[in-house]
Write a protein that holds these residues in place. Structure first.
Motif, short mmCIF file in Angstrom:
data_model
loop_
_atom_site.label_atom_id
_atom_site.label_comp_id
_atom_site.label_asym_id
_atom_site.label_seq_id
_atom_site.Cartn_x
_atom_site.Cartn_y
_atom_site.Cartn_z
N MET A 1 -28.86 140.77 21.68
CA MET A 1 -28.20 140.33 20.29
C MET A 1 -27.67 141.69 19.44
N LYS A 2 -28.62 142.59 19.63
CA LYS A 2 -28.16 144.02 18.77
C LYS A 2 -26.91 144.39 19.23
N ARG A 3 -26.97 144.41 21.04
CA ARG A 3 -25.57 144.83 21.24
C ARG A 3 -24.40 144.09 21.19
N ALA A 4 -24.57 142.86 21.03
CA ALA A 4 -23.53 141.73 20.86
C ALA A 4 -22.91 142.15 19.41
N ILE A 10 -17.29 146.78 16.70
CA ILE A 10 -16.28 147.65 17.26
C ILE A 10 -15.06 146.94 17.36
N ILE A 11 -15.07 145.53 17.98
CA ILE A 11 -13.84 145.12 18.35
C ILE A 11 -12.86 144.68 16.82
#
Length: 260
Positions: A1-4, A10-11
């Motif tokens: 979840m954190k990486r998402a 970033i996007i």
């Protein structure tokens, strides 16, 4: 979840910056017309047909930096000098700058060291050329000094910081060289004024060639060599100051890291 979430942020930043640049390219198109002030600079920078206002330099950028707005450049150089002094004062307890006579060893391979010994003098020559021809071709004292400072940085990386100290390249000596450069800039700035006082004629501080009401100025030529009045001297002393300043910064930072 954190990486998402991180990926989404970033996007979003990329899309936002891209959208901003798209609108900027559509709305903030530079005008094709040349401003009157720019026309004046371009017309007078190197123009043998006019008596006053010319700088006798085909390099318009240098003419602007050291003549038309020379006091601004002097203040910028002074700020850089004071920032360097402040940095040295803050870091003076973080490192010891003494060479005890220890054998300088280590570093990179013999091949890299040999290439460095060959290319470092070339870098210095190129930097000097950029600085000393800055009134004729693109470049100047700052660019030339920054180029020259690459040479000691390479020696630090390839050999060690102690190598420079063993050769006498210490921050105290570089600070002296930088001070000489700054004093040279200051003296060049008041040279025309001092000449005016000596001959009892009007002259301005930071005056290059003769101006209306002040006919004192340094010569544009020495023999057949174009020096553009004060510009060559400004570039020379700025080159010394900048090369020494960056060398000090490199040396102090790497010495502090070495002891840390």
């Amino acid at each position: 979840m954190k990486r998402a979430i991180e990926l989404l942020v970033i996007i979003s930043l990329i899309l936002g910056v891209s959208l901003l640049l798209t609108f900027a390219s559509e709305l903030l198109v530079p005008s094709k017309d040349i401003r009157l002030l720019a026309l004046f600079y371009l017309f007078t920078a190197f123009n043998p047909r006019i008596e006053y206002y010319t700088v006798s330099s085909p390099e318009a950028v240098t003419a602007i930096v050291w003549d038309y707005r020379g006091l601004d450049t002097l203040f910028e150089t002074s700020v850089f000098y004071l920032a360097l002094i402040a940095g040295l004062a803050l870091a003076r307890k973080l490192y010891t700058e003494t060479y005890s006579g220890e054998v300088v060893s280590g570093g990179l391979s013999t091949i890299v060291k040999t290439v460095t010994r060959i290319t470092a003098p070339m870098i210095i020559v190129v930097g000097a050329s950029i600085g000393l021809h800055g009134h004729l071709t693109p470049g100047g004292g700052f660019q030339g000094g920054a180029t020259i400072a690459v040479a000691p940085m390479i020696f630090i990386v390839v050999y060690s910081t102690m190598f420079l100290l063993s050769k006498g390249v210490s921050s105290s000596r570089m600070l002296l060289l930088r001070s000489i450069g700054l004093l040279g800039i200051g003296f060049t700035g008041i040279a025309g004024f001092l000449i005016g006082l000596a001959v009892n004629k009007y002259a301005y501080v930071f005056q290059n060639l003769p101006k209306p009401g002040a006919e004192i100025g340094l010569p544009a030529y020495i023999g057949n060599v174009l020096i553009s009045g004060t510009l060559w001297f400004f570039n020379f002393f700025e080159m010394l100051a900048v090369a020494a300043g960056f060398t000090i910064a490199f040396t102090v930072l790497l010495l502090a890291r070495r002891e840390g």
